[in-house]
Design an enzyme around this catalytic site. Structure first.
Site, PDB file in Angstrom:
ATOM      1  N   GLU A 173      -2.136   3.728 -11.067  1.00 52.20           N
ATOM      2  CA  GLU A 173      -3.385   4.346 -11.465  1.00 52.20           C
ATOM      3  C   GLU A 173      -3.122   5.717 -12.090  1.00 52.20           C
ATOM      4  O   GLU A 173      -2.026   6.266 -11.995  1.00 52.20           O
ATOM      5  CB  GLU A 173      -4.292   4.527 -10.236  1.00 52.20           C
ATOM      6  CG  GLU A 173      -4.631   3.246  -9.506  1.00 52.20           C
ATOM      7  CD  GLU A 173      -5.561   2.342 -10.289  1.00 52.20           C
ATOM      8  OE1 GLU A 173      -6.251   2.851 -11.205  1.00 52.20           O
ATOM      9  OE2 GLU A 173      -5.586   1.129 -10.013  1.00 52.20           O
ATOM     10  N   LYS A 188      -1.245  -1.804   4.160  1.00 48.72           N
ATOM     11  CA  LYS A 188      -0.747  -3.184   4.225  1.00 48.72           C
ATOM     12  C   LYS A 188       0.049  -3.426   5.503  1.00 48.72           C
ATOM     13  O   LYS A 188      -0.011  -4.513   6.094  1.00 48.72           O
ATOM     14  CB  LYS A 188       0.106  -3.481   2.989  1.00 48.72           C
ATOM     15  CG  LYS A 188      -0.700  -3.495   1.696  1.00 48.72           C
ATOM     16  CD  LYS A 188       0.192  -3.605   0.477  1.00 48.72           C
ATOM     17  CE  LYS A 188      -0.630  -3.643  -0.805  1.00 48.72           C
ATOM     18  NZ  LYS A 188       0.218  -3.642  -2.022  1.00 48.72           N
TER      19      LYS A 188
END
Length: 363
Positions: A173, A188
């Site tokens: 990003e 995660k």
């Protein structure tokens, strides 16, 4: 199945394409912030419009962010709808509440695409837990940082140039902090631990150190030691409970982990009977991620969600896990993970994956 698809971005569009023409899984509503027309589905701007329809039995949340994703999943489970989500950030923050709600309402909840993109990691982890005790999980779960570290090691790019290329290719990003500072990997890891160990892990207790600050000089030092740097997650059952942390890790050039190139992931579970099993593939992308979402949709359609046992709230305990570290250009004596992660003033550090076997004298 009558589905409300919340989110029509990269992954949502892929899910729509993969399900188009499948009569057993019909997308009736699509929640989208922009105005558009989608054949076969009504476009809405408030998720409650879909929940007001008694025909909707499955909600697929691909909005990203915390709100209104959390509210949509909470309300869908509360009304006994099946839910599929790929929202690692939201799920890792609200896991205990949402998993408990799914269990109490008998509403299947799955989130395979939240970790590993198109890799069948969480689904396989869930199957393993059904059979025997999982004792450890580890691996590469962030494709952006793996792409950058691979580019620095194989093509001699600087950190700045590797990041710029990752951004140009859509892997990173404009604000890359979630990736390069290890937050994405941390989320995660939390979800993986929750599934593997049947707990609700306190995210604040899981330290994460990323790759910001790594230099071409560091990469050259690793090469002289016969090592390659990978940003990795680690978790294990211990006598103290569960250790869990994210940090750059130095692995031998000949290892399987060193061979993970570009934006791929490699995640491993270790269980009592079967030993180690590894899962490799694309950790992100339109169709790989949409593939896992569709797998989950078909699974919840059959009533199969992830199992949520006691959901005990636990904190990670990393005091007993010891490593040598490459830190600011030298190799340390063995030090606990907990103590090392408190040294926030360091420019960069990386754990030696095999303490005592690495050739520290060449650093």
């Amino acid at each position: 199945m009558k589905i409300a698809l919340l989110g029509f971005g990269t992954v949502g569009g892929g899910v729509y394409e993969l399900l188009r023409g499948r009569p057993e899984a019909q997308i009736k509503y699509i929640l989208c912030r922009r105005e558009l027309t989608v054949p076969g589905a009504a476009v809405i701007h408030d998720y409650r419009a879909a929940l007001d329809d008694p025909e909707i039995d499955t909600v697929v949340e691909l909005l990203g962010g915390e709100h209104p994703a959390y509210e949509a999943v909470r309300d869908a489970l509360g009304s006994r709808r099946s839910v599929v989500s790929a929202n690692k950030a939201m799920l890792s923050r609200h896991y205990r509440e949402l998993a408990s709600l799914a269990q109490a309402r008998g509403a299947p909840l799955r989130f395979s695409a939240a970790v590993g993109g198109g890799i069948p990691w969480l689904a396989s982890l869930g199957h393993a837990v059904d059979i025997e005790e999982v004792v450890a999980i580890s691996g590469i779960v962030n494709g952006t940082t793996n792409f950058m570290l691979d580019a620095m090691a194989t093509r001699g790019l600087s950190y700045r140039l590797a990041l710029a290329e990752a951004q140009r290719l859509g892997y990173a990003e404009a604000d890359p902090a979630a990736d390069v500072d290890g937050w994405d990997a941390q989320q995660k890891l939390i979800l993986s631990c929750n599934v593997a160990f049947g707990v609700s892990l306190d995210g604040a207790s899981v330290p994460a150190f990323g790759i910001r600050g790594i230099t071409a000089g560091d990469i050259a030092a690793f090469r002289r030691m016969g090592l390659v740097c990978r940003l990795m997650v680690h978790a294990r059952r211990t006598a103290q409970g569960i250790s869990a942390y994210v940090e750059p890790t130095l692995v031998p050039e000949s290892s399987l982990l060193a061979g993970v190139r570009r934006n791929n992931n490699l995640i491993t579970l270790e269980s009592r009977c079967i030993g180690a099993q590894s899962f490799y593939g694309q950790g992100a992308g339109r169709y790989p991620t949409a593939y896992n979402v569709v797998q989950d949709i078909l699974a919840v359609g059959g009533g199969y969600g992830f199992r949520f046992p006691a959901l005990s709230p636990v904190s990670a305990d990393n005091r007993a896990v010891m490593h040598r570290y490459y830190a600011d250009g030298s190799i340390t004596e063995p030090i606990s993970v907990e103590q090392m992660h408190k040294n926030s003033g360091l420019r960069f550090f990386a754990a030696l994956s095999q303490p005592g076997e690495a050739r520290e004298e060449e650093a």
